[in-house]
Design a protein around this motif. Structure first.
Motif, PDB file in Angstrom:
ATOM      1  N   ALA A 111       2.792  -7.331  -7.183  1.00 19.33           N
ATOM      2  CA  ALA A 111       3.993  -7.158  -6.357  1.00 19.33           C
ATOM      3  C   ALA A 111       3.837  -6.027  -5.355  1.00 19.33           C
ATOM      4  CB  ALA A 111       5.204  -6.895  -7.247  1.00 19.33           C
ATOM      5  N   GLY A 112       3.037  -5.010  -5.701  1.00 17.70           N
ATOM      6  CA  GLY A 112       2.932  -3.899  -4.771  1.00 17.70           C
ATOM      7  C   GLY A 112       1.916  -2.871  -5.213  1.00 17.70           C
ATOM      8  N   LEU A 140       4.235   0.337  -0.972  1.00 15.15           N
ATOM      9  CA  LEU A 140       3.753  -0.849  -0.261  1.00 15.15           C
ATOM     10  C   LEU A 140       3.906  -2.045  -1.182  1.00 15.15           C
ATOM     11  CD1 LEU A 140       2.270  -2.106   2.218  1.00 15.15           C
ATOM     12  CD2 LEU A 140       0.128  -1.604   1.013  1.00 15.15           C
ATOM     13  N   ALA A 141       4.695  -3.027  -0.774  1.00 16.56           N
ATOM     14  CA  ALA A 141       4.998  -4.127  -1.688  1.00 16.56           C
ATOM     15  C   ALA A 141       5.329  -5.408  -0.933  1.00 16.56           C
ATOM     16  CB  ALA A 141       6.176  -3.744  -2.588  1.00 16.56           C
ATOM     17  N   ALA A 160      10.106  -3.232  -8.539  1.00 14.00           N
ATOM     18  CA  ALA A 160       9.282  -4.409  -8.269  1.00 14.00           C
ATOM     19  C   ALA A 160       9.425  -5.460  -9.360  1.00 14.00           C
ATOM     20  CB  ALA A 160       7.826  -4.014  -8.131  1.00 14.00           C
ATOM     21  N   GLU A 161       9.396  -6.707  -8.947  1.00 15.89           N
ATOM     22  CA  GLU A 161       9.340  -7.831  -9.875  1.00 15.89           C
ATOM     23  C   GLU A 161       7.884  -8.292  -9.935  1.00 15.89           C
ATOM     24  OE1 GLU A 161      11.975 -10.831  -8.498  1.00 15.89           O
ATOM     25  OE2 GLU A 161      13.733  -9.530  -8.502  1.00 15.89           O
ATOM     26  N   GLY A 162       7.150  -7.763 -10.888  1.00 19.05           N
ATOM     27  CA  GLY A 162       5.745  -8.087 -10.992  1.00 19.05           C
ATOM     28  C   GLY A 162       4.910  -6.836 -11.163  1.00 19.05           C
ATOM     29  N   GLU A 163       3.606  -7.013 -11.147  1.00 19.69           N
ATOM     30  CA  GLU A 163       2.665  -5.934 -11.407  1.00 19.69           C
ATOM     31  C   GLU A 163       2.520  -5.008 -10.205  1.00 19.69           C
ATOM     32  OE1 GLU A 163      -1.987  -5.488 -12.968  1.00 19.69           O
ATOM     33  OE2 GLU A 163      -1.253  -7.398 -12.157  1.00 19.69           O
TER      34      GLU A 163
END
Length: 263
Positions: A111-112, A140-141, A160-163
């Motif tokens: 994700a970022g 930064l994403a 963030a939704e994700g890694e």
């Protein structure tokens, strides 16, 4: 120069001392969204000069709703696939700028990126050395996978939704090195907002935090983050953080007392 699919977002007010370096470091971004909340110095003139020279800047003038809400608004104006959230007193060094194309090639599940943020302390002309452990902050994403928590009054950050991965090349430089009397004014403002945020969430003050958190803050910054490598400026920086922690806990107690006395 080929532009990268990045929308840089900047919120500002009266940033004439810093905004030029910030914007100049974003020359590879396809879009720069600047949200100004009432500058009365030359900030707007500087931004408009960049625009007149063909920089892809969208300038939006808007009243101040709070840190998180203003940054979320700026994020919502972004159009590129990636977003770079940067403060007006920050800029990307050359190593980080060169590394941006590689970072954008991250796998879809990423994700970022958390960027290394290095402070230049008052009393120094160079940033804290890498051995001093720069902060790592998600900046930064992928635009569709991040947001700001608008319920936060201070210390807002991208969620963030994700890694999220650590970017290991280059630095996000923070260049506003304020003398202690000016810096403490900012710390008091931040501490008041954080205490207010706790009160609004119904959190009770803690004697243990009041006693323990300030020295722990000093140890974390001075020892664990190795600010002792910065000499006297590092010592002052660590104690400034400890003072912020003390003010925050003390204001939490005092605002809680004030609220309950009125009820």
């Amino acid at each position: 120069m080929t532009k990268l699919p990045i929308s840089a977002t900047v919120i500002c007010k009266n940033e004439e001392a810093c905004i030029t370096a910030c914007l100049a470091s974003l020359d590879s971004c396809a879009e720069i969204v600047v949200v100004d909340s009432g500058s009365t110095d030359s900030t707007l003139a500087i931004i408009r000069d960049f625009i007149a020279r063909g920089w892809p800047i969208r300038l939006i003038e808007r009243d101040w709703p709070g840190y998180a809400k203003q940054k979320q608004f700026a994020l919502e104006q972004a159009k590129q696939d990636w977003v770079l959230s940067i403060d007006a007193d920050e800029w990307l060094d050359n190593d980080l700028r060169r590394d941006l194309p590689r970072l954008l090639q991250a796998a879809p599940e990423v994700a970022g990126w958390r960027l290394q943020r290095a402070l230049t302390l008052f009393g120094r002309t160079t940033p804290a050395p890498r051995w001093a452990k720069p902060e790592r902050i998600l900046r930064l994403a992928r635009r569709e996978k991040v947001r700001f928590d608008e319920d936060l009054l201070v210390h807002e950050g991208l969620l963030a939704e994700g890694e999220s991965l650590d970017a290991r090349n280059g630095l996000l430089r923070h260049e506003r090195a304020l003398r202690l009397d000016a810096q403490l004014g900012k710390e008091i403002t931040y501490a008041r907002l954080k205490a207010q945020q706790r009160i609004e969430k119904g959190k009770k003050p803690s004697l243990l935090k009041l006693v323990v958190n300030p020295p722990l803050y000093f140890i974390r910054v001075y020892v664990l983050r190795r600010m002792f490598l910065c000499g006297i400026p590092g010592f002052i920086h660590a104690w400034t953080g400890a003072i912020y922690s003390l003010i925050c806990e003390a204001l939490h107690y005092q605002m809680w007392f004030e609220k309950n006395r009125k009820s």
